[in-house]
Scaffold this motif. Structure first.
Motif, PDB file in Angstrom:
ATOM      1  N   PHE A 192       0.824  -1.204   0.119  1.00 60.56           N
ATOM      2  CA  PHE A 192      -0.250   0.059   0.119  1.00 60.56           C
ATOM      3  C   PHE A 192       1.034   1.095  -0.082  1.00 60.56           C
TER       4      PHE A 192
ATOM      5  N   ARG B 285      -9.429  -0.369   0.834  1.00 60.63           N
ATOM      6  CA  ARG B 285      -8.177   0.776   2.316  1.00 60.63           C
ATOM      7  C   ARG B 285      -8.477   2.615   1.691  1.00 60.63           C
TER       8      ARG B 285
ATOM      9  N   LEU C 152      -4.836  -2.005   6.686  1.00 59.94           N
ATOM     10  CA  LEU C 152      -3.947  -2.019   5.812  1.00 59.94           C
ATOM     11  C   LEU C 152      -3.302  -3.510   6.086  1.00 59.94           C
TER      12      LEU C 152
END
Length: 391
Positions: A34, A182, A207
């Motif tokens: 991420f 997310r 996450l």
């Protein structure tokens, strides 16, 4: 300079796996990557029994990612997942969860300036008027359920409320609030909190996969908490409710020492063992000059649904007596009620699932007392500031 996941993956392929067998990418040990505002977040799955010796592997992965041009920082966690009594075989990559459909967001209001704090050396968070910690001395007392219903109670009482899931080791807000996907970034700079039931929410659970246990060292905890608190577009909020991990470790000290907390709420069950641990939490906040807003007695009693007979399964009144003994406000009793558990598991906390029910009223009343205590503490802090008069 923007950073791509592909670039990160290629660099991570230069990091050897455990015992120098292949690289961590091809072994399937790297989680979904991420990237937000030139910061890279990911985890590395290692055998739980060998977590301590795997710190150099984590550090190597962090080092190669930070060396990528355009990367400002990297947050790399060790995680462990046991399968069939062990994890000697490599873990295969899990498919990335589908992002939740975007919700319409109102035009952002101007950020409030960070409130002036009477706690020396603690920097406020822009846009947040007050920050409340919900803590417990031990796990299993219903702290997170209390925190989320307290937040919803504050919102039901007319306040703008956010929730920070600071329980790094066991984040539960995504499930409690039925939030998936997310978080997105705002102009590529800060994270936009997820939202549901009128609350703004940030959690490590957004996450990292829900079933992945986290293995964190002190500095990693502090870094992750700081980013989730200060690099998120929270405001404007009247209050941010922080769901703390149980106990009195790094996360609690980080929040208490670095954040101008308006106060702390302690959650305990009635029995003596839980109260002993709750006392530790109370004493920790006292030592770092965080106001104690009060104690909640959770699982206080049980009413049989068929007969209405009351049972004090864990004893009764222990938290109230402890509050009186310590001179702390007793905020209320929450019963051991099947509906609270069922609605929490379903991602629809009782304050929103049954807003007119008796349990929702209990949480709203607790929320009102908490907010009154915040105002009292503010008034006391302002009164303590000496005024200078020129004649």
């Amino acid at each position: 300079m923007s950073v791509s996941k592909e670039t990160v993956i290629e660099r991570l392929k230069t990091v050897n796996g455990p015992d120098f067998t292949g690289n961590i990418v091809d072994l399937g040990l790297v989680s979904e990557i991420f990237i937000a505002d030139s910061k890279v977040f990911f985890s590395i799955t290692v055998p739980a029994a060998r977590a301590q010796e795997m710190e150099p592997l984590r550090a190597a992965a962090e080092r190669v990612v930070k060396a990528i041009p355009g990367v400002a920082n990297a947050v790399v966690a060790l995680t462990a997942e046991k399968k069939g009594g062990g994890m000697e075989a490599p873990v295969r990559p899990r498919p990335a969860p589908q992002a939740a459909p975007p919700r319409p967001t109102p035009q952002a209001a101007p950020q409030r300036p960070a409130p002036a704090s009477h706690s020396h050396g603690k920097r406020g968070v822009p846009g947040i008027d007050a920050i409340i910690a919900v803590a417990s001395g031990k796990g299993g007392v219903g702290k997170s359920t209390t925190a989320v219903n307290l937040a919803l109670g504050l919102a039901a009482n007319g306040l703008n409320v956010g929730v920070l899931d600071a329980d790094i080791y066991g984040p539960s807000m995504p499930r409690l609030l039925n939030i998936h996907g997310r978080p997105q970034t705002v102009d590529g700079k800060v994270l936009r909190p997820m939202q549901n039931y009128g609350l703004k929410v940030m959690s490590m659970g957004f996450l990292v996969d829900e079933e992945t246990p986290m293995i964190w060292r002190g500095p990693m905890v502090m870094s992750a908490l700081t980013q989730m608190l200060r690099e998120v577009e929270w405001g404007p909020l009247d209050v941010l409710v922080v769901d703390m991990p149980p106990g009195t470790g790094d996360a609690q000290l980080t929040m208490a020492q670095q954040v101008p907390l308006a106060g702390a709420v302690i959650v305990s069950t009635p029995q003596d063992l839980a109260l002993i641990d709750a006392r530790k939490g109370l004493n920790m906040f006292k030592k770092v000059d965080v106001p104690l807003l009060g104690i909640v007695e959770n699982m206080s009693y049980f009413l049989a649904p068929d007969t209405g007979k009351r049972y004090d399964i864990f004893g009764h009144g222990g938290a109230r007596r402890e509050a009186e003994r310590l001179g702390v406000t007793f905020l209320g009793e929450v019963p051991l009620e099947m509906g609270i558990r069922e609605s929490s598991d379903a991602g629809s906390p009782v304050v929103v699932a049954k807003p007119d029910g008796a349990e929702a009223k209990i949480y709203r009343d607790i929320a009102a007392k908490v907010w009154d205590r915040v105002q009292e503490e503010r008034g006391a802090a302002e009164a303590a500031v000496p005024s200078i008069v020129f004649e």
